[in-house]
Design an enzyme around this catalytic site. Structure first.
Site, mmCIF file in Angstrom:
data_model
loop_
_atom_site.group_PDB
_atom_site.id
_atom_site.type_symbol
_atom_site.label_atom_id
_atom_site.label_comp_id
_atom_site.label_asym_id
_atom_site.label_seq_id
_atom_site.Cartn_x
_atom_site.Cartn_y
_atom_site.Cartn_z
ATOM 1 N N HIS A 120 -19.300 -29.275 34.293
ATOM 2 C CA HIS A 120 -18.463 -29.369 33.091
ATOM 3 C C HIS A 120 -16.999 -29.673 33.424
ATOM 4 O O HIS A 120 -16.220 -30.014 32.531
ATOM 5 C CB HIS A 120 -18.587 -28.095 32.241
ATOM 6 C CG HIS A 120 -17.797 -26.924 32.713
ATOM 7 N ND1 HIS A 120 -18.347 -25.901 33.465
ATOM 8 C CD2 HIS A 120 -16.508 -26.577 32.533
ATOM 9 C CE1 HIS A 120 -17.431 -24.991 33.718
ATOM 10 N NE2 HIS A 120 -16.295 -25.374 33.161
ATOM 11 N N ASP A 149 -24.909 -26.532 36.152
ATOM 12 C CA ASP A 149 -23.461 -26.694 36.032
ATOM 13 C C ASP A 149 -22.803 -26.863 37.399
ATOM 14 O O ASP A 149 -21.801 -26.224 37.707
ATOM 15 C CB ASP A 149 -22.821 -25.511 35.288
ATOM 16 C CG ASP A 149 -21.409 -25.841 34.820
ATOM 17 O OD1 ASP A 149 -21.085 -27.041 34.713
ATOM 18 O OD2 ASP A 149 -20.635 -24.902 34.570
ATOM 19 N N GLY A 197 -9.371 -23.635 34.165
ATOM 20 C CA GLY A 197 -8.829 -24.200 35.399
ATOM 21 C C GLY A 197 -9.400 -23.547 36.643
ATOM 22 O O GLY A 197 -9.379 -24.122 37.723
ATOM 23 N N ASN A 198 -9.949 -22.324 36.490
ATOM 24 C CA ASN A 198 -10.600 -21.647 37.613
ATOM 25 C C ASN A 198 -11.987 -22.219 37.903
ATOM 26 O O ASN A 198 -12.491 -22.107 39.023
ATOM 27 C CB ASN A 198 -10.769 -20.154 37.339
ATOM 28 C CG ASN A 198 -9.618 -19.311 37.826
ATOM 29 O OD1 ASN A 198 -8.946 -18.647 37.038
ATOM 30 N ND2 ASN A 198 -9.377 -19.320 39.123
ATOM 31 N N SER A 199 -12.630 -22.780 36.896
ATOM 32 C CA SER A 199 -14.022 -23.210 37.050
ATOM 33 C C SER A 199 -14.190 -24.197 38.189
ATOM 34 O O SER A 199 -13.399 -25.131 38.360
ATOM 35 C CB SER A 199 -14.530 -23.844 35.758
ATOM 36 O OG SER A 199 -14.969 -22.860 34.868
ATOM 37 N N GLY A 222 -42.796 -25.616 30.471
ATOM 38 C CA GLY A 222 -43.121 -26.136 29.145
ATOM 39 C C GLY A 222 -43.627 -25.069 28.204
ATOM 40 O O GLY A 222 -44.536 -25.305 27.400
#
Length: 368
Positions: free
Chosen positions: A110, A140, A215-217, A268
């Site tokens: 992200h 992610d 901003g840490n991500s 599924g």
């Protein structure tokens, strides 16, 4: 250990701001704080003395007070900071990342979004062009390649085992563009299920009390020995933040480096942890296992599982919750694997077997 130069020893203090309620890495356009935090020399060589006193100097070494004030957090910061980067996306978004190996930097999916190229800044203050080589929204995670990584930016080691709850950890990154910021806390939970950018859930996540802000991500969450326990993903409130576990990083990132993508195992089937209420409805003796809520037509488990089945073991491993089942699929299974599943069906234990498929890019329901 990195040099003790002023550039490498700076520890910027972030502004007192509230924790983000969603993903923490998608900061907006770079703030003035970012511009003012560019590395600068703090040398005092040649400065004019402010006193001409000839009194004898203290016999105590000048560095004793500093040494006493500095501790484990300062040491881990110095050991790690050269490998942590600021990532800037052309759209104005920004986040953090760290050197994984060779010329590859790990961050969040992200953070980079749909970008094919980003700008990366190390502690030497120079911007470097980087290309996005792989993105996995389901975990992610993303990998970018930087051709001219500084010599001091060494790959960070990763823990071999899940950290114990109560382990002290440090988050290093660039909240709100404040480069090289550090916060500390404890590992306050493990094996969490957290939202992924594409609607799925990320298993095996680490929960921490270390403050995390936009901003840490993508930055590292490390032990006091400098080993990465996870990639910072989000902050959800006061003293509540999450990181993608080192175990999942070590499984996904090599595939992103080699192939640009990662294929997740897929059953599924809709799944839900058995609660006391569900156990009562199903006539179970205890609230344990994962109930199958529905099965995808022509999906991997279509001819094996039924709605109402309660999964109690997978691959010979006991399953008590949806989190455990999701972690098994993420860390121990791959598309094409044949797995044995033990279920409770109509009050009887049965063993079924089926071949796992590949998870679609977008979920048809978030429970699968």
């Amino acid at each position: 250990m990195p040099s003790d130069s002023p550039t490498r020893r700076r520890m910027l203090r972030g502004a007192g701001v509230a924790l983000a309620a969603a993903f923490a890495g998608c900061g907006g356009a770079q703030s003035s704080a970012t511009e003012s935090s560019a590395p600068a020399s703090a040398s005092t060589e040649g400065a004019t003395p402010t006193s001409t006193s000839t009194e004898p100097a203290s016999a105590e070494p000048a560095t004793s007070t500093e040494s006493e004030a500095e501790g484990e957090y300062t040491e881990v910061y110095r050991n790690v900071i050269d490998s942590v980067v600021l990532i800037q996306v052309s759209s104005g978004g920004q986040g953090s990342g760290f050197v994984y190996r060779d010329n590859f930097v790990v961050t969040n999916a992200h953070v980079v979004g749909d970008a094919s190229d980003v700008q990366v800044r190390f502690t030497d203050g120079e911007w470097r062009a980087a290309s996005v080589v792989g993105v996995d929204p389901s975990a992610d995670l993303a990998v970018v390649r930087v051709e001219d990584i500084p010599d001091d930016a060494e790959p960070l080691p990763m823990v071999d085992e899940q950290p114990a709850i109560g382990t002290e950890v440090v988050a290093i990154g660039n909240p709100y563009g404040l480069e090289g910021s550090v916060t500390s806390g404890l590992v306050s939970g493990v094996n969490r299920l957290i939202p992924a950018p594409n609607g799925y859930r990320i298993p095996d996540a680490i929960q921490t009390g270390a403050p995390v802000n936009p901003g840490n991500s993508g930055g590292p969450l490390v032990t006091l020995h400098g080993a990465v326990v996870g990639v910072i993903n989000s902050g959800g409130g006061e003293n509540l933040a999450f990181a993608i576990s080192a175990a999942l990083v070590k499984r996904v990132v090599p595939a992103l480096v080699e192939d640009g993508e990662y294929r997740h195992a897929y059953m599924g089937a809709g799944l839900r942890t058995v609660t006391p209420d569900i156990a009562e409805q199903l006539g179970l003796s205890e609230p344990r296992g994962v109930v199958v809520t529905d099965v995808l037509d022509d999906g991997p488990s279509d001819n094996a599982l039924q709605a109402g089945d309660v999964v109690v073991s997978v691959g010979g491993r006991r399953v008590d919750s949806r989190q455990q089942l999701a972690s098994y699929l993420a860390l121990r299974a791959s598309p094409g694997d044949s797995i044995r599943v033990t279920v409770l069906r109509d009050g009887r234990r049965q063993r079924v077997e089926f071949t796992l498929g590949t998870r679609p890019r977008q979920p048809d329901t978030t429970s699968r």
